[in-house]
Design a protein around this motif. Structure first.
Motif, PDB file in Angstrom:
ATOM      1  N   LEU A 221       1.007  -1.070  -0.345  1.00 28.25           N
ATOM      2  CA  LEU A 221       0.032   0.213   0.081  1.00 28.25           C
ATOM      3  C   LEU A 221       1.025   1.328  -0.089  1.00 28.25           C
ATOM      4  O   LEU A 221       0.992   1.239   0.765  1.00 28.25           O
ATOM      5  N   PRO A 222       0.777   2.123  -1.194  1.00 27.22           N
ATOM      6  CA  PRO A 222       1.411   3.665  -1.111  1.00 27.22           C
ATOM      7  C   PRO A 222       0.993   4.259  -0.239  1.00 27.22           C
ATOM      8  O   PRO A 222       0.105   4.477   0.774  1.00 27.22           O
ATOM      9  N   THR A 243     -10.847  14.061  -2.070  1.00 23.72           N
ATOM     10  CA  THR A 243     -11.673  13.586  -2.574  1.00 23.72           C
ATOM     11  C   THR A 243     -12.863  12.485  -2.348  1.00 23.72           C
ATOM     12  O   THR A 243     -14.046  12.365  -2.789  1.00 23.72           O
ATOM     13  N   GLY A 244     -12.927  12.056  -0.590  1.00 21.88           N
ATOM     14  CA  GLY A 244     -14.321  10.905  -0.125  1.00 21.88           C
ATOM     15  C   GLY A 244     -14.035  10.366  -0.827  1.00 21.88           C
ATOM     16  O   GLY A 244     -14.951   9.381  -0.412  1.00 21.88           O
ATOM     17  N   GLU A 245     -12.775   9.757  -1.200  1.00 24.27           N
ATOM     18  CA  GLU A 245     -12.564   7.865  -1.864  1.00 24.27           C
ATOM     19  C   GLU A 245     -11.954   7.316  -0.555  1.00 24.27           C
ATOM     20  O   GLU A 245     -11.109   8.207   0.327  1.00 24.27           O
ATOM     21  N   LEU A 246     -12.554   6.083  -0.071  1.00 23.11           N
ATOM     22  CA  LEU A 246     -12.442   6.066   0.627  1.00 23.11           C
ATOM     23  C   LEU A 246     -12.114   4.250   0.128  1.00 23.11           C
ATOM     24  O   LEU A 246     -12.390   3.474  -0.508  1.00 23.11           O
ATOM     25  N   ILE A 247     -10.103   4.862   0.720  1.00 18.01           N
ATOM     26  CA  ILE A 247      -9.434   3.291  -0.092  1.00 18.01           C
ATOM     27  C   ILE A 247      -9.547   2.063   1.224  1.00 18.01           C
ATOM     28  O   ILE A 247      -8.967   1.595   2.259  1.00 18.01           O
ATOM     29  N   GLY A 248      -9.974   1.172   0.283  1.00 21.10           N
ATOM     30  CA  GLY A 248      -9.241  -0.676   1.261  1.00 21.10           C
ATOM     31  C   GLY A 248      -8.441  -0.890   0.701  1.00 21.10           C
ATOM     32  O   GLY A 248      -7.609  -1.550  -0.462  1.00 21.10           O
ATOM     33  N   TYR A 249      -7.010  -1.471   1.757  1.00 21.24           N
ATOM     34  CA  TYR A 249      -6.340  -2.868   1.246  1.00 21.24           C
ATOM     35  C   TYR A 249      -6.266  -4.298   1.758  1.00 21.24           C
ATOM     36  O   TYR A 249      -6.689  -3.706   3.012  1.00 21.24           O
ATOM     37  N   ILE A 258      -3.755  -6.657  -2.139  1.00 20.22           N
ATOM     38  CA  ILE A 258      -4.961  -6.022  -3.176  1.00 20.22           C
ATOM     39  C   ILE A 258      -5.636  -4.668  -2.289  1.00 20.22           C
ATOM     40  O   ILE A 258      -5.931  -4.749  -1.751  1.00 20.22           O
ATOM     41  N   GLY A 259      -5.772  -4.122  -3.385  1.00 19.56           N
ATOM     42  CA  GLY A 259      -5.929  -2.645  -2.456  1.00 19.56           C
ATOM     43  C   GLY A 259      -7.217  -1.382  -3.735  1.00 19.56           C
ATOM     44  O   GLY A 259      -7.388  -1.951  -5.316  1.00 19.56           O
ATOM     45  N   GLY A 260      -7.989  -0.457  -3.415  1.00 14.78           N
ATOM     46  CA  GLY A 260      -8.494   0.109  -4.993  1.00 14.78           C
ATOM     47  C   GLY A 260      -9.746   0.771  -3.859  1.00 14.78           C
ATOM     48  O   GLY A 260      -9.964   1.027  -2.691  1.00 14.78           O
ATOM     49  N   VAL A 296       2.045  10.754   0.658  1.00 11.91           N
ATOM     50  CA  VAL A 296       2.125   9.754  -0.263  1.00 11.91           C
ATOM     51  C   VAL A 296       0.722   9.093  -0.584  1.00 11.91           C
ATOM     52  O   VAL A 296       0.840   9.233  -1.358  1.00 11.91           O
ATOM     53  N   PHE A 297       0.462   8.720   0.437  1.00 11.24           N
ATOM     54  CA  PHE A 297      -0.906   8.276   0.282  1.00 11.24           C
ATOM     55  C   PHE A 297      -2.010   9.329  -0.559  1.00 11.24           C
ATOM     56  O   PHE A 297      -3.133   8.937  -1.389  1.00 11.24           O
TER      57      PHE A 297
END
Length: 342
Positions: A221-222, A243-249, A258-260, A296-297
């Motif tokens: 995960l970056p 952005t309101g994006e919720l990232i899961g890894y 796996i993540g996105g 970074v994230f």
């Protein structure tokens, strides 16, 4: 007083039925068979947990093949089962968690030359050997089965023979289990499901078909900062406030990463950050040793980071998993026995 009152006021996040002591699944976020030990209670009932097992988790476990037994991955409960594995030279062996390999092929060969007959038999246990000796006795009445039994010996695999140990990290095999793990983890850490059961099932079907918004992250995960643990299970959920994006890894056994984008608010949102890291071999929680480098994230394009489940990335992913297999799983297997010898 009702069972619900005695056990608490939680409802299943899948079907909304009251969770009682009798129907609570205590399902593992990452499957027990893969070293998972995080098992929140009062989240999902046994029936709904069974649905998710059939839709996603069983395929995720199967994706790792017989490796958990070969490495004897510590389980939260129970022991690794023995497995029947084929070798590249066409033999069949039983693999035990302690590393024992036992041939289970049954051979019965008679070669006759003139007045002499040469008999070769082989089996995986003495019971079967004795049965084969009795078969010889019936074919050749003068044969001394008791005397022959004394010459039975254990024969291992030939040095040039190798076990056929497969992995299947295709989207149908692993992406659904990743989504399920993130969903249960989010309910546990935030109290929010972010999607109901029908929507979750649809998302599982989508990612199993084409990956959805999830991608392979060969380099991890970056932005995740922490010590190197060769065999670990990791779950990280973090939002990108701008952005309101919720990232899961999700990382499983240091092999599958796996993540996105799990969800999106469609615009700026509050920061959410949850990190869980379990040292599988050391059997301890090491979450406190990890953090996120926000610079970074937050600058990642989460729609393109890593590699997608596409033909263009297939060769690179195969090469990556071959290296990881050698550096993580094979090394763990060899280290088990070199340490014992030392």
């Amino acid at each position: 007083m009702s069972a619900k009152t005695l056990y608490g006021s939680a409802n299943c996040r899948g079907c909304n039925d009251p969770i009682t002591e009798a129907n609570d699944s205590e399902g593992h976020v990452i499957p027990n068979a893969l070293g998972g030990c995080l098992k929140p209670k009062r989240i999902i009932c046994q029936t709904c947990n069974g649905v998710l097992d059939r839709l996603a988790d069983n395929a995720l476990i199967k994706a790792f093949g017989d490796w958990p037994t070969l490495m004897d991955i510590p389980r939260d409960r129970g022991n690794n089962p023995s497995k029947i594995v084929d070798t590249r030279n066409g033999k069949r062996v039983r693999v035990e968690p302690d590393g024992t390999l036992t041939r289970i092929d049954v051979d019965y060969n008679v070669a006759t030359s003139g007045d002499e007959s040469k008999i070769a038999i082989a089996a995986g246990d003495m019971k079967t050997v004795r049965q084969l000796l009795q078969r010889v006795k019936k074919q050749f009445p003068e044969f001394d089965a008791k005397a022959a039994e004394q010459y039975a010996q254990v024969v291992g695999l030939q040095d040039d023979d190798l076990l056929k140990m497969g992995l299947d990290f295709s989207p149908p095999a692993v992406f659904g289990g990743v989504v399920t793990a993130l969903w249960i983890f989010l309910v546990t850490t935030t109290g929010r499901a972010f999607m109901d059961m029908p929507k979750l099932q649809q998302v599982i079907a989508d990612v199993q078909t084409h990956g959805g918004m999830f991608r392979y992250l060969p380099d991890g995960l970056p932005g995740l900062v922490g010590p190197e643990i060769s065999l670990s299970n990791k779950i990280v959920v973090r939002s990108v406030p701008s952005t309101g994006e919720l990232i899961g890894y999700v990382e499983i056994l240091g092999m599958l990463q796996i993540g996105g984008i799990f969800a999106s608010a469609g615009g700026p949102a509050v920061e959410i950050e949850h990190i869980y890291v379990h040292d599988v071999i050391g059997k301890r929680d090491r979450s406190a040793e990890y953090s996120i480098d926000k610079n970074v994230f937050d600058r990642q394009n989460w729609r393109t980071v890593g590699r997608g489940p596409t033909l263009q990335d297939a060769d690179a992913l195969k090469a990556h998993f071959r290296r990881r297999l050698e550096n993580v799983f094979v090394r763990r297997y060899h280290n088990r026995f070199s340490a014992a010898v030392a």
